[in-house]
Design a protein around this motif. Structure first.
Motif, PDB file in Angstrom:
ATOM      1  N   TRP A  15      20.946 -45.267 -95.627  1.00  0.00           N
ATOM      2  CA  TRP A  15      21.744 -45.079 -96.836  1.00  0.00           C
ATOM      3  C   TRP A  15      22.954 -45.998 -96.895  1.00  0.00           C
ATOM      4  O   TRP A  15      23.546 -46.199 -97.965  1.00  0.00           O
ATOM      5  N   SER A  16      23.359 -46.536 -95.730  1.00  0.00           N
ATOM      6  CA  SER A  16      24.473 -47.493 -95.739  1.00  0.00           C
ATOM      7  C   SER A  16      23.977 -48.930 -95.646  1.00  0.00           C
ATOM      8  O   SER A  16      24.792 -49.863 -95.569  1.00  0.00           O
TER       9      SER A  16
ATOM     10  N   SER B 182      13.479 -41.870 -96.801  1.00  0.00           N
ATOM     11  CA  SER B 182      14.075 -40.792 -95.997  1.00  0.00           C
ATOM     12  C   SER B 182      13.005 -39.794 -95.565  1.00  0.00           C
ATOM     13  O   SER B 182      13.026 -39.312 -94.424  1.00  0.00           O
TER      14      SER B 182
ATOM     15  N   GLY C  20      19.940 -38.444 -87.854  1.00  0.00           N
ATOM     16  CA  GLY C  20      21.268 -38.833 -88.309  1.00  0.00           C
ATOM     17  C   GLY C  20      21.510 -40.328 -88.193  1.00  0.00           C
ATOM     18  O   GLY C  20      22.045 -40.959 -89.118  1.00  0.00           O
ATOM     19  N   ILE C  21      21.101 -40.916 -87.069  1.00  0.00           N
ATOM     20  CA  ILE C  21      21.304 -42.349 -86.843  1.00  0.00           C
ATOM     21  C   ILE C  21      20.523 -43.174 -87.866  1.00  0.00           C
ATOM     22  O   ILE C  21      21.063 -44.075 -88.517  1.00  0.00           O
TER      23      ILE C  21
ATOM     24  N   TYR D  69      14.795 -44.606-101.995  1.00  0.00           N
ATOM     25  CA  TYR D  69      15.555 -44.189-100.810  1.00  0.00           C
ATOM     26  C   TYR D  69      15.128 -42.793-100.352  1.00  0.00           C
ATOM     27  O   TYR D  69      15.061 -42.515 -99.144  1.00  0.00           O
TER      28      TYR D  69
ATOM     29  N   ILE E 272      16.218 -49.124 -86.112  1.00  0.00           N
ATOM     30  CA  ILE E 272      17.278 -49.363 -87.088  1.00  0.00           C
ATOM     31  C   ILE E 272      16.927 -50.564 -87.969  1.00  0.00           C
ATOM     32  O   ILE E 272      17.166 -50.557 -89.184  1.00  0.00           O
TER      33      ILE E 272
ATOM     34  N   LEU F  85      19.028 -42.244 -90.762  1.00  0.00           N
ATOM     35  CA  LEU F  85      19.375 -42.008 -92.166  1.00  0.00           C
ATOM     36  C   LEU F  85      20.729 -42.627 -92.517  1.00  0.00           C
ATOM     37  O   LEU F  85      20.935 -43.096 -93.647  1.00  0.00           O
ATOM     38  N   THR F  86      21.647 -42.655 -91.557  1.00  0.00           N
ATOM     39  CA  THR F  86      22.943 -43.292 -91.803  1.00  0.00           C
ATOM     40  C   THR F  86      22.774 -44.781 -92.070  1.00  0.00           C
ATOM     41  O   THR F  86      23.348 -45.327 -93.020  1.00  0.00           O
ATOM     42  N   PHE F  87      21.967 -45.433 -91.237  1.00  0.00           N
ATOM     43  CA  PHE F  87      21.731 -46.865 -91.441  1.00  0.00           C
ATOM     44  C   PHE F  87      20.917 -47.114 -92.701  1.00  0.00           C
ATOM     45  O   PHE F  87      21.090 -48.145 -93.355  1.00  0.00           O
TER      46      PHE F  87
END
Length: 225
Positions: free
Chosen positions: A60-61, A150, A53-54, A146, A130, A56-58
């Motif tokens: 895609w954002s 992932s 989660g950490i 992307y 990250i 993939l969040t960074f």
């Protein structure tokens, strides 16, 4: 399809050394000591989910972060490379003391859940990891890219999960010396990856308009004068 697989493998090979799930084996064993195997396995699963989660969040954002702060792609690559390089040298020449203090470890032993901290953050998905995913995101400008990145991230997460599930076996087979040697090898690979990031960043800046336009203007002013 070949392109997606290639990008996924590059991401996996770039992220695995800095995440280095094998170095988290002693930490996992010390924090789960005295608990049931079922509880330990649940913590391993949740830590892997949080790690995914950490990162993939960074990932895609990443584009939003870059655009919001007005950061260039070469700058992201150079900064990410320097952070990764620092981590790599730390792994190549580990300090005598543990990364996590005894106070944090003692507190973790009394917690009902250790999956997010200190396992997922900062052990498995720290600043270095990250930096890798943001740097990879900076080099991709399409959806398949992307998705491929992932997949590479999820492959590393799978290795992390299997490492924690098999922590007793890995620790028994490799021992302290083996884990230390593996960490040093990962550190060397990480330094190589970091240098490549920095070189790509510098090369990207040299090829950009920000670098070339002032030189072209200066040449034109000299030739016309």
């Amino acid at each position: 399809m070949i392109g997606i697989i290639e990008i996924a493998l590059i991401t996996f090979l770039a992220l695995l050394p800095i995440s280095n799930p094998f170095s988290s084996v002693p930490l996992f064993l010390s924090l789960t000591k005295g608990h049931t195997r079922e509880w330990s396995n649940k913590q391993a699963l949740m830590a892997s989910i949080f790690m995914a989660g950490i990162l993939l969040t960074f990932l895609w954002s990443g584009a939003i972060i870059i655009e919001f702060f007005g950061i260039s792609i070469p700058a992201i690559r150079v900064a990410g490379g320097l952070i990764i390089m620092k981590v790599g040298f730390g792994m190549l020449n580990p300090k005598e003391t543990e990364e996590l203090s005894d106070e944090i470890k003692e507190e973790s032993k009394t917690k009902s859940d250790i999956s997010f901290t200190p396992l997922a953050m900062p052990s498995l998905a720290g600043p270095g990891s990250i930096s890798v995913v943001i740097s990879m995101a900076a080099g991709s400008d399409n959806l398949p890219g992307y998705i491929a990145i992932s997949l590479g991230v999820l492959m590393v997460v799978l290795v992390a999960y299997l490492s924690m599930r098999g922590a007793p076996f890995i620790s028994k087979i490799l021992g302290v010396t083996g884990l230390d040697a593996l960490t040093r090898i990962m550190g060397f690979i990480l330094i190589c990856v970091a240098f490549q990031f920095v070189l790509d960043g510098i090369g990207g800046y040299i090829e950009s308009k920000d670098f070339l336009e002032p030189i072209i203007k200066m040449i034109k002013s000299i030739t016309t004068s």
